[in-house]
Design an enzyme around this catalytic site. Structure first.
Site, PDB file in Angstrom:
ATOM      1  N   MET A  19       0.836  -1.197   0.000  1.00  0.00           N
ATOM      2  CA  MET A  19       0.000   0.000   0.000  1.00  0.00           C
ATOM      3  C   MET A  19       0.878   1.257   0.000  1.00  0.00           C
ATOM      4  O   MET A  19       1.922   1.285   0.640  1.00  0.00           O
ATOM      5  CB  MET A  19      -0.915   0.013   1.225  1.00  0.00           C
ATOM      6  N   GLU A 121       1.013  -4.963   3.586  1.00  0.00           N
ATOM      7  CA  GLU A 121       1.705  -5.664   2.496  1.00  0.00           C
ATOM      8  C   GLU A 121       1.220  -7.101   2.408  1.00  0.00           C
ATOM      9  O   GLU A 121       0.999  -7.732   3.446  1.00  0.00           O
ATOM     10  CB  GLU A 121       3.206  -5.781   2.801  1.00  0.00           C
TER      11      GLU A 121
END
Length: 636
Positions: A19, A121
């Site tokens: 992200m 993640e």
DNA sequence: ACGGATATAACA
DNA sequence: TTGTTATAT
């Protein structure tokens, strides 16, 4: 440290999705006015403006960096918006970010194996999905691949945007001859679609790397940020790696990487490649040596784990400088707060995910006054995790005292604590489905409902839908790291708090009531059995056999069940909004072993199985220890 | 008096 | 194992 895993011979399609400045995006979603503006998320504002933990790309242009102070950030970027992390119980509360992360994981886990690598993640193994795509749509695929993959950055192709389409076409023509590259581009398509879906459903952007293994995917996921993805064709690996600074590789960002530089003069992965495997093993041992040799060549067999949830929960706080804790009372206060949060988190993990944590660990950093000996570390301590806020608090305090004792040794100097944290680990799934206990409970012809039994205080038990689980014991470490044995015994106040339950416990002592107890076990219904099993006897036996009992029951009842003992209440779901079933946790130490003896033989046998897990069952392979006790024999 | 709060993994 | 250490973000 790192260990090389055997390399799968089949080429895989692996993605790493990351992200973009995640915490900032979460805040931007909450307050859209922040979009497009220089923004950072900061925790604890009072000292130098707090510490930055996420920085928007607009702010990065000004040179704002993570780990700057809020004040510094204001210096280089006066227009920056500093958003504070929520605070609960006087500490940073990251729950909003955790649940935002879960939203993302829920979407990213739909196309293949998905591993939650951190709060923002994931790794994906898209091999199957990519192969499928390749098989399903051969003819028009190349155009589709082209359209979608155009959005990707292809490593080894020119980064010149004007040429991008042309080089892309060129690459894809080649790709049509290269199965592995085709797979990769299918992976890139899937990832692009997933990223669109994430954006549509969460408003978050992310970046991604697509490659044949985790290491390479991770290496490039951040190469083009934000909101872009990068593909690593095998043909590009060598050129990419030779010039890459070793420090950029995952695991080489710390001391090992420095040692490569300082001791071997290795600065790039190319430099590393000139060392033989044997030489590297000489310096760093067999495992690390082999691992280094392989990663230098882009070889990594590490698999994507199928796991959407964290493996542990922890919470902590630092007490820098003058804020250091200097007496038991202040440690107690903070430990209580930390444990309260931890308890909430393990409890909701239990309720929502049906997972149970087995170990409580306390960490601390401490200083001793005067002594130059203050380099000494405060030892971490752990013990079985007992559910319930108060229990966790009590146990954590005991762990602290035990650690402090070791820390101080014989000396009687002043001390101060500069950081405290507690964590819950060794989390296991509670298998759904039918274990033998369940079968017993549900079996119609084993149910007897004695009219004289007073079950009025028990929740209505429709039998269907109720489940009983028993987690295996900790055995050895039940004789706790805490020196005093009394630790395991219920405190006086605890006993008194049992209220109506202690009556039951007392009654159980009499012969007559034992008879009743026996019948009780045959009563249809989990809760009856649970209540029966969970009574706290006046005196606990030396051998404490179990760790925990869990009872889940249909949600509607959770709010309307009143008559449980205090203890049960305290461990009950706090999550009353949740429509799902709530879960109770019972500590096995509260089970009277004498009561167990009254159980029907088949149940006893089963329970003894829990008490002494078969030694041949490897405790490392998950499922063989816990699950095997629950899973139906046929399903093994 | 600190990049904080969390995580994971390998080691002895 | 437990406790320690390294690494990452």
């Amino acid at each position: 440290m790192p260990v090389a895993r055997p390399e799968p011979q089949e080429p895989r399609v692996i993605a790493h999705v990351d992200m973009d400045c995640f915490y900032v995006q979460v805040e931007q979603r909450r307050n859209p006015e922040l979009r497009g503006q220089p923004t950072a998320v900061v925790q604890y504002n009072d000292w130098k403006g707090g510490g930055l933990i996420a920085v928007s790309y607009e702010a990065r242009k000004f040179g704002v960096k993570r780990s700057m102070r809020g004040d510094e950030a204001k210096m280089v970027c006066p227009s920056i918006n500093l958003i504070q992390v929520p605070v609960a119980r006087d500490k940073a509360d990251l729950n909003v970010y955790r649940s935002a992360g879960s939203e993302v994981v829920a979407i990213l886990s739909t196309k293949g194996k998905c591993e939650r690598a951190s709060i923002d993640e994931v790794y994906l193994d898209l091999t199957d999905a990519a192969k499928e795509m390749l098989l399903e749509s051969p003819p028009e695929l190349s155009e589709l691949i082209f359209e979608e993959a155009t959005k990707s950055n292809i490593l080894g192709l020119t980064s010149d945007v004007s040429n991008r389409e042309d080089s892309m076409r060129a690459w894809l023509c080649r790709a049509s001859a290269d199965y592995q590259d085709k797979l990769l581009s299918c992976g890139a398509i899937i990832v692009a679609q997933l990223r669109v879906k994430v954006l549509e459903e969460t408003q978050f952007t992310c970046s991604a790397g697509i490659a044949h293994n985790k290491m390479l995917a991770k290496l490039v996921s951040g190469m083009h940020k934000p909101a872009q993805q990068t593909v690593v064709p095998s043909s590009a690996v060598q050129d990419f790696l030779v010039s890459l600074p070793v420090k950029k590789m995952k695991q080489l960002g710390g001391k090992l990487g420095s040692s490569l530089q300082d001791d071997l003069g290795v600065n790039t992965v190319g430099d590393l490649q000139s060392y033989t495997e044997e030489k590297l093993q000489e310096y760093y041992g067999v495992n690390t040596g082999t691992w280094l040799w392989k990663i230098a060549r882009g070889i990594s067999g590490e698999e994507v784990e199928d796991r959407l949830l964290p493996k542990s929960h922890g919470c902590g706080k630092t007490f820098p400088g003058p804020k250091a804790l200097k007496n038991n009372a202040s440690v107690q206060t903070w430990l209580d707060r930390l444990c309260e949060e931890l308890s909430e988190r393990v409890q909701s993990d239990l309720n929502q995910n049906k997972r149970i944590a087995q170990t409580l660990t306390l960490y601390a950093r401490a200083c001793k006054k005067n002594e130059s000996d203050s380099i000494k570390k405060f030892p971490s301590k752990s013990c079985p995790l007992r559910y319930g806020t108060v229990k966790i608090q009590e146990d954590a305090m005991k762990l602290f005292e035990s650690g402090l004792h070791d820390f101080l040794g014989s000396q009687n100097t002043k001390w101060s604590i500069t950081s405290l944290s507690v964590s819950a680990s060794k989390i296991f799934d509670i298998p759904s489905g039918t274990g033998s206990i369940l079968r017993y409970i549900k079996c119609p012809n084993s149910t007897v409902s004695p009219a004289n039994l007073d079950c009025s205080s028990l929740p209505e038990d429709p039998s269907l839908g109720n489940k009983l689980y028993i987690a295996p014991n900790h055995e050895e470490h039940c004789e706790p790291s805490l020196s005093e044995k009394e630790h395991c015994e219920p405190s006086l106040s605890e006993k008194e708090d049992h209220g109506n339950n202690s009556n039951l416990a007392k009654r159980c002592q009499t012969k007559e009531e034992k008879k009743v107890s026996k019948k009780l076990t045959e009563v249809k219904g989990t809760c009856s059995i649970l209540k029966f099993l969970s009574q706290s006897p006046p005196v606990l036996s030396e051998k404490r056999k179990f760790d925990s009992l869990i009872c889940s029951h249909p949600g509607p009842e959770s709010s309307s069940e009143p008559n449980q003992a205090e203890e049960y209440k305290s461990t009950q779901s706090v999550d009353r909004n949740s429509a799902s079933s709530s879960t109770w946790m019972f500590n096995v130490e509260d089970i009277d072993p004498a009561v167990v003896e009254e159980l029907p033989p088949e149940i006893q046998r089963e329970i003894h199985g829990w008490i002494r897990p078969p030694k041949h069952a490897s405790s490392k392979t998950r499922g063989s220890t816990i699950s095997s006790y629950f899973l139906p024999a046929k399903r093994s």
